[in-house]
Design a protein around this motif. Structure first.
Motif, PDB file in Angstrom:
ATOM      1  N   ARG A 256       0.976  -1.205  -0.062  1.00 31.12           N
ATOM      2  CA  ARG A 256       0.056  -0.059   0.080  1.00 31.12           C
ATOM      3  C   ARG A 256       0.819   1.224  -0.134  1.00 31.12           C
ATOM      4  NH1 ARG A 256      -4.097   0.398   2.798  1.00 31.12           N
ATOM      5  NH2 ARG A 256      -4.091   2.561   3.343  1.00 31.12           N
ATOM      6  N   ILE A 257       0.219   2.237  -0.339  1.00 30.07           N
ATOM      7  CA  ILE A 257       0.925   3.461  -0.312  1.00 30.07           C
ATOM      8  C   ILE A 257       0.346   4.585   0.824  1.00 30.07           C
ATOM      9  CG2 ILE A 257       1.180   5.837  -1.545  1.00 30.07           C
ATOM     10  CD1 ILE A 257       0.873   4.290  -3.833  1.00 30.07           C
ATOM     11  N   GLU A 258       1.295   5.087   1.587  1.00 30.57           N
ATOM     12  CA  GLU A 258       0.863   5.868   2.652  1.00 30.57           C
ATOM     13  C   GLU A 258       1.287   7.265   2.526  1.00 30.57           C
ATOM     14  OE1 GLU A 258       2.349   4.086   6.411  1.00 30.57           O
ATOM     15  OE2 GLU A 258       1.526   2.220   5.934  1.00 30.57           O
ATOM     16  N   PRO A 259       0.887   8.444   3.183  1.00 31.16           N
ATOM     17  CA  PRO A 259       1.355   9.687   2.977  1.00 31.16           C
ATOM     18  C   PRO A 259       2.697  10.117   2.631  1.00 31.16           C
ATOM     19  CG  PRO A 259      -0.367   9.695   4.764  1.00 31.16           C
ATOM     20  CD  PRO A 259       0.171   8.239   4.382  1.00 31.16           C
ATOM     21  N   ASP A 260       3.569   9.607   3.199  1.00 29.86           N
ATOM     22  CA  ASP A 260       5.043   9.929   3.129  1.00 29.86           C
ATOM     23  C   ASP A 260       5.828   8.696   2.501  1.00 29.86           C
ATOM     24  OD1 ASP A 260       4.611   8.615   5.509  1.00 29.86           O
ATOM     25  OD2 ASP A 260       6.241   9.791   6.714  1.00 29.86           O
ATOM     26  N   GLY A 261       5.199   7.534   2.163  1.00 24.55           N
ATOM     27  CA  GLY A 261       6.018   6.402   1.434  1.00 24.55           C
ATOM     28  C   GLY A 261       5.072   5.484   1.325  1.00 24.55           C
ATOM     29  N   VAL A 262       6.000   4.101   1.306  1.00 23.55           N
ATOM     30  CA  VAL A 262       5.176   2.960   0.780  1.00 23.55           C
ATOM     31  C   VAL A 262       5.466   1.809   1.867  1.00 23.55           C
ATOM     32  CG1 VAL A 262       5.204   3.325  -1.797  1.00 23.55           C
ATOM     33  CG2 VAL A 262       7.125   2.082  -0.671  1.00 23.55           C
ATOM     34  N   ARG A 263       4.259   1.016   2.199  1.00 23.01           N
ATOM     35  CA  ARG A 263       4.426  -0.149   3.171  1.00 23.01           C
ATOM     36  C   ARG A 263       4.597  -1.530   2.197  1.00 23.01           C
ATOM     37  NH1 ARG A 263       5.273   0.542   8.397  1.00 23.01           N
ATOM     38  NH2 ARG A 263       3.814   2.257   8.257  1.00 23.01           N
TER      39      ARG A 263
END
Length: 356
Positions: A256-263
């Motif tokens: 997934r994509i998060e506000p300041d990067g990727v998980r």
């Protein structure tokens, strides 16, 4: 009503090749191009892409392509195409954005806003550049950094000092990493392990790769890129990125994509400033939907006659820049095949009319 034998939609490499061969065969036609000036998709390539960087531009029939030098590709190729149009007096009309192609009482009607053209056959040469593919991943709408597709690539200097995640397993991703890794921090993610080609990519190897893609579209399956069967190669200008480990550190796709990067799937987090989606393109053929050319697999089945450009469901339609000809390797030859396909379709129609 001015009835033409054929209409070519698109004035890129495949479209110009088709027009050249139609002219030689004495087949009345026009070429409708969506851009305001010659050059096709090459007009929209990033400024940093030079003729030395490109994989090569296949020769248009009867012409020599621009030299592989340091000139910008988005200048050299459009100039080459423009000179070709003038020299051969190709009947290009621009700008014309085709909305749809209809079948009305056995004739094909190509519509663009309030304008329309009538023809017995159509060669579709719209390629893929206007239809970029952007996959959806959870959370991508929350990302606070930049997300760019290949069509938006502004050149390497834009990314200096930013942490860039390049997504995609094709030649564009390799080129982006080659340009960016020496000047900034990069990461690379792909759905599948990259397949590298270690031998020379000869003309014979190119022809064999095109043949494999032809087999796929001949079965009516959606086309895949030519690079999916050729494998990836590193050029001299990408060796520094290789030395820096840009290609060895490939990661599988994130979860997934998060506000300041990727998980990542294992729960680990990676901060990034930019996601550069080098995820390719899909054929720009929505305007052909009224003709119902697609089969249950979602592809348009092409015959095996010549280079395989004739739509099996409607022999009046030729597709170039689709499947095996969606690269400079196959586009030129496909133009000739399409022109000959038009000639066959016109003969078939003439035979039917005489027998009635």
């Amino acid at each position: 009503m001015n009835l033409l034998d054929s209409i070519v939609i698109g004035a890129g490499q495949a479209g110009l090749s088709a027009s050249f061969h139609l002219t030689r065969l004495g087949i009345s036609h026009v070429v409708l191009d969506g851009d305001s000036e010659p050059g096709g998709a090459w007009r929209h390539r990033w400024d940093a892409l030079t003729m030395r960087d490109v994989h090569g531009v296949a020769e248009l029939p009867g012409a020599t392509p621009p030299p592989r030098d340091g000139r910008r590709a988005n200048e050299a190729v459009p100039e080459y195409f423009a000179a070709y149009e003038r020299e051969h007096r190709l009947p290009v009309i621009r700008p014309v954005r085709v909305d749809r192609v209809d079948d009305e009482e056995g004739l094909l009607v190509v519509r663009a806003g309030e304008r329309q053209w009538h023809a017995r056959t159509v060669i579709n040469a719209t390629g893929t550049w206007t239809h970029p593919f952007l996959p959806h991943y959870p959370g991508m709408e929350t990302f606070l950094g930049e997300q760019l597709h290949t069509v938006d690539y502004p050149g390497p200097e834009h990314f200096r000092g930013k942490r860039v995640l390049v997504v995609g397993g094709g030649a564009s991703a390799v080129q982006f990493l080659g340009a960016l890794a020496p000047i900034t921090d990069t990461l690379w993610a792909t759905r599948r392990e990259a397949v590298w080609r270690t031998d020379d990519f000869t003309p014979e190897a190119g022809a064999a790769a095109v043949a494999l893609v032809e087999q796929r579209v001949a079965r009516g399956l959606p086309p895949e890129s030519v690079v999916s069967v050729t494998g990836l190669m590193l050029r001299d200008q990408e060796r520094e990125a290789e030395r820096l480990g840009a290609y060895a550190a490939r990661r599988p796709m994130f979860a997934r994509i998060e506000p300041d990067g990727v998980r990542w799937a294992d729960g680990a987090f990676e901060r990034v400033d930019v996601i550069l989606w080098a995820t390719g393109f899909r054929p720009a053929i929505a305007h052909l939907a009224p003709l119902h050319l697609r089969n249950k697999s979602g592809g348009i089945q092409l015959d095996r006659v010549g280079r395989g450009t004739t739509a099996v469901r409607d022999h009046r339609i030729q597709l170039v820049g689709y499947g095996p000809s969606a690269s400079t390797i196959g586009a030129n030859r496909a133009g000739r095949s399409a022109a000959m396909g038009v000639q066959r379709a016109l003969r078939e129609a003439s035979t039917r009319s005489r027998s009635v």
